[in-house]
Design a protein around this motif. Structure first.
Motif, mmCIF file in Angstrom:
data_model
loop_
_atom_site.group_PDB
_atom_site.id
_atom_site.type_symbol
_atom_site.label_atom_id
_atom_site.label_comp_id
_atom_site.label_asym_id
_atom_site.label_seq_id
_atom_site.Cartn_x
_atom_site.Cartn_y
_atom_site.Cartn_z
ATOM 1 N N ASN A 71 0.703 -1.509 0.129
ATOM 2 C CA ASN A 71 -0.111 0.044 -0.113
ATOM 3 C C ASN A 71 0.857 1.221 -0.258
ATOM 4 O O ASN A 71 1.764 1.504 1.094
ATOM 5 C CB ASN A 71 -1.092 -0.023 1.140
ATOM 6 N N PRO A 72 0.859 1.953 -1.035
ATOM 7 C CA PRO A 72 1.630 3.252 -1.217
ATOM 8 C C PRO A 72 1.058 4.610 -0.615
ATOM 9 O O PRO A 72 1.589 5.489 -0.552
ATOM 10 C CB PRO A 72 1.961 3.400 -2.573
ATOM 11 N N SER A 73 -0.089 4.544 -0.170
ATOM 12 C CA SER A 73 -1.066 5.523 0.542
ATOM 13 C C SER A 73 -0.486 6.150 1.734
ATOM 14 O O SER A 73 0.098 5.488 2.561
ATOM 15 C CB SER A 73 -2.423 5.140 0.412
ATOM 16 N N ARG A 74 -0.583 7.373 1.925
ATOM 17 C CA ARG A 74 -0.053 7.995 3.228
ATOM 18 C C ARG A 74 -1.011 7.635 4.381
ATOM 19 O O ARG A 74 -0.362 8.037 5.207
ATOM 20 C CB ARG A 74 -0.039 9.486 2.842
ATOM 21 N N GLU A 75 -2.144 7.364 4.051
ATOM 22 C CA GLU A 75 -3.297 6.844 4.976
ATOM 23 C C GLU A 75 -2.848 5.348 5.277
ATOM 24 O O GLU A 75 -3.676 4.698 6.106
ATOM 25 C CB GLU A 75 -4.464 7.177 4.301
ATOM 26 N N LYS A 76 -1.798 5.047 4.556
ATOM 27 C CA LYS A 76 -1.612 3.413 5.296
ATOM 28 C C LYS A 76 -1.664 3.228 6.829
ATOM 29 O O LYS A 76 -0.900 3.961 7.547
ATOM 30 C CB LYS A 76 -0.273 3.106 4.546
ATOM 31 N N CYS A 77 -2.249 2.125 7.305
ATOM 32 C CA CYS A 77 -2.329 1.662 8.623
ATOM 33 C C CYS A 77 -3.082 2.891 9.354
ATOM 34 O O CYS A 77 -2.797 2.795 10.601
ATOM 35 C CB CYS A 77 -1.129 1.350 9.237
ATOM 36 N N GLY A 78 -3.904 3.718 8.661
ATOM 37 C CA GLY A 78 -4.541 4.652 9.685
ATOM 38 C C GLY A 78 -6.210 4.597 9.459
ATOM 39 O O GLY A 78 -6.507 3.430 9.160
ATOM 40 N N VAL A 79 -6.931 5.490 9.942
ATOM 41 C CA VAL A 79 -8.359 5.462 9.932
ATOM 42 C C VAL A 79 -8.727 7.051 9.442
ATOM 43 O O VAL A 79 -8.021 7.952 9.718
ATOM 44 C CB VAL A 79 -8.879 5.106 11.273
ATOM 45 N N PRO A 80 -9.968 7.116 9.184
ATOM 46 C CA PRO A 80 -10.398 8.449 8.759
ATOM 47 C C PRO A 80 -10.528 9.289 10.146
ATOM 48 O O PRO A 80 -10.429 8.905 11.150
ATOM 49 C CB PRO A 80 -11.852 8.241 8.320
ATOM 50 N N PHE A 81 -10.379 10.649 9.919
ATOM 51 C CA PHE A 81 -10.608 11.566 11.036
ATOM 52 C C PHE A 81 -11.781 11.311 11.840
ATOM 53 O O PHE A 81 -11.653 11.705 13.308
ATOM 54 C CB PHE A 81 -10.480 13.171 10.532
ATOM 55 N N SER A 82 -12.687 10.998 11.404
ATOM 56 C CA SER A 82 -13.762 10.773 12.189
ATOM 57 C C SER A 82 -13.700 9.507 13.110
ATOM 58 O O SER A 82 -14.775 9.605 14.165
ATOM 59 C CB SER A 82 -15.437 10.318 11.087
ATOM 60 N N CYS A 83 -12.851 8.695 13.247
ATOM 61 C CA CYS A 83 -12.681 7.850 14.417
ATOM 62 C C CYS A 83 -11.960 8.322 15.310
ATOM 63 O O CYS A 83 -11.831 7.742 16.323
ATOM 64 C CB CYS A 83 -11.692 6.574 13.498
ATOM 65 N N CYS A 84 -11.231 9.599 15.194
ATOM 66 C CA CYS A 84 -10.388 10.156 16.165
ATOM 67 C C CYS A 84 -11.236 10.523 17.426
ATOM 68 O O CYS A 84 -12.443 11.254 17.398
ATOM 69 C CB CYS A 84 -9.496 11.343 15.660
ATOM 70 N N THR A 85 -10.781 10.510 18.597
ATOM 71 C CA THR A 85 -11.085 11.219 19.801
ATOM 72 C C THR A 85 -11.045 12.436 19.891
ATOM 73 O O THR A 85 -10.063 12.955 19.320
ATOM 74 C CB THR A 85 -10.578 10.556 21.174
ATOM 75 N N LYS A 86 -12.066 13.403 20.050
ATOM 76 C CA LYS A 86 -11.924 14.720 20.108
ATOM 77 C C LYS A 86 -11.494 15.659 21.160
ATOM 78 O O LYS A 86 -11.609 15.167 22.188
ATOM 79 C CB LYS A 86 -13.451 15.347 19.778
ATOM 80 N N ASP A 87 -10.608 16.323 20.888
ATOM 81 C CA ASP A 87 -10.140 17.553 21.802
ATOM 82 C C ASP A 87 -10.760 18.462 22.104
ATOM 83 O O ASP A 87 -11.098 19.237 20.970
ATOM 84 C CB ASP A 87 -8.531 17.721 21.592
ATOM 85 N N PRO A 88 -11.657 18.967 22.865
ATOM 86 C CA PRO A 88 -12.342 19.975 23.158
ATOM 87 C C PRO A 88 -11.813 21.402 23.040
ATOM 88 O O PRO A 88 -12.480 22.262 22.543
ATOM 89 C CB PRO A 88 -13.004 19.991 24.755
ATOM 90 N N ALA A 89 -10.629 21.379 23.203
ATOM 91 C CA ALA A 89 -9.718 22.738 22.888
ATOM 92 C C ALA A 89 -9.491 22.806 21.567
ATOM 93 O O ALA A 89 -9.255 23.881 21.149
ATOM 94 C CB ALA A 89 -8.262 22.421 23.814
ATOM 95 N N GLU A 90 -9.751 21.771 20.593
ATOM 96 C CA GLU A 90 -9.236 22.142 19.082
ATOM 97 C C GLU A 90 -10.513 22.676 18.702
ATOM 98 O O GLU A 90 -11.585 22.141 18.452
ATOM 99 C CB GLU A 90 -9.005 20.932 18.600
ATOM 100 N N ASP A 91 -10.303 23.820 17.744
ATOM 101 C CA ASP A 91 -11.512 24.523 17.087
ATOM 102 C C ASP A 91 -11.433 24.003 15.643
ATOM 103 O O ASP A 91 -12.574 24.058 15.161
ATOM 104 C CB ASP A 91 -11.430 26.031 17.173
ATOM 105 N N VAL A 92 -10.550 23.648 15.164
ATOM 106 C CA VAL A 92 -10.281 23.050 13.634
ATOM 107 C C VAL A 92 -10.039 21.647 13.772
ATOM 108 O O VAL A 92 -9.228 21.156 14.706
ATOM 109 C CB VAL A 92 -9.104 23.897 12.940
#
Length: 272
Positions: free
Chosen positions: A175-196
């Motif tokens: 797999n040549p993708s930069r997203e290899k072994c990753g997940v979409p951003f929607s899987c991430c836990t959210k940091d309340p301090a992050e606005d973006v």
């Protein structure tokens, strides 16, 4: 001169007639709006200029939901409006039968879902995984999956490793993708301090040890999270379905009542 009994019956018919008309014109306009949104979305994606591209998407196209729901609402609303306004018994009977079929299908689906819970779970797993494969193929599907994972705080059907099914996120050496072994951003836990939103928060996260992954992403799958949500909100969900069912039964009864009144008036005119 019309007797008091006949006058009262005529008045009740008018009330039912205009109530059905008013209710269904709202339904009909909503159907037009849903169809318009669906056709606009397909136009933006170029589907209308190339109809064969409908079959290109490997997963579920959310636009179909707008088109099917909009089409059903349009047909029901049209039959109810014109049938009531023109006192057309054929359209009113069609409205009643169509609404009755929808009610029967909903009831059947509910019973089957309760009886065959394991089968439904397997089908849901298959559906989600099939759409994971097509995640990058369609922007509407991508937004739907991201919304689902964010809302239920989940990742994949039964876990984050389900994203190995996607050619961009799998962990294979080829797999040549930069997203290899990753997940979409929607899987991430959210940091309340992050606005973006950090859209790269899921990069390389599945290459980390399992205990460490929990600090970055939601590790629970969407199927068990949906089951938990359903159990926690069972009263609300049941109330909504009962309300919809009662509304459908009420609509069928009103339409049948109006048909009976129209036929009674026509019969009395024949013998007058």
């Amino acid at each position: 001169m019309m007797s008091g009994k006949h006058y009262k019956g005529h008045e009740v018919s008018c009330c039912i007639k205009y109530f059905i008309f008013g209710f269904n014109i709202i339904f009909w306009l909503l159907g037009v709006a849903f169809l318009g949104i669906g056709l606009w979305a397909w136009s933006e994606k170029g589907v209308l200029s190339n109809i064969s591209s409908i079959t290109d998407l490997g997963g579920f196209d959310p636009v179909w939901l707008f088109l099917v729901v909009g089409g059903v609402m349009f047909i029901l609303g049209f039959a109810g409006c014109i049938g009531a306004l023109r006192e057309n018994t054929f359209l009113l009977k069609f409205f009643s039968v169509f609404l009755g079929i929808i009610f029967f299908l909903e009831l059947t689906a509910g019973v089957l879902a309760f009886v065959f819970k394991d089968w439904i779970k397997d089908q849901l797993n298959f559906f989600i995984n099939n759409n994971i494969r097509a995640y990058r193929d369609d922007i509407d599907l991508q937004n739907l999956i991201d919304f689902t994972q964010e809302y239920w705080e989940c990742c994949g059907a039964f876990g984050a490793d389900d994203w190995n099914l996607n050619i961009y996120f799998n962990c294979t050496d080829s797999n040549p993708s930069r997203e290899k072994c990753g997940v979409p951003f929607s899987c991430c836990t959210k940091d309340p301090a992050e606005d973006v939103i950090n859209t790269q928060c899921g990069y390389d996260v599945r290459a980390k040890p399992d205990p460490e992954q929990k600090t970055y992403i939601h590790v629970k799958g969407c199927v068990p999270q949906f089951e938990k949500w359903l159990q926690d909100n069972l009263t609300v969900v049941a109330g909504i379905f009962i309300g919809i069912a009662l509304l459908q039964i009420f609509g069928i009864c009103l339409a049948q009542n109006l048909v009976s009144d129209i036929e009674a008036v026509r019969a009395s005119c024949l013998f007058t």
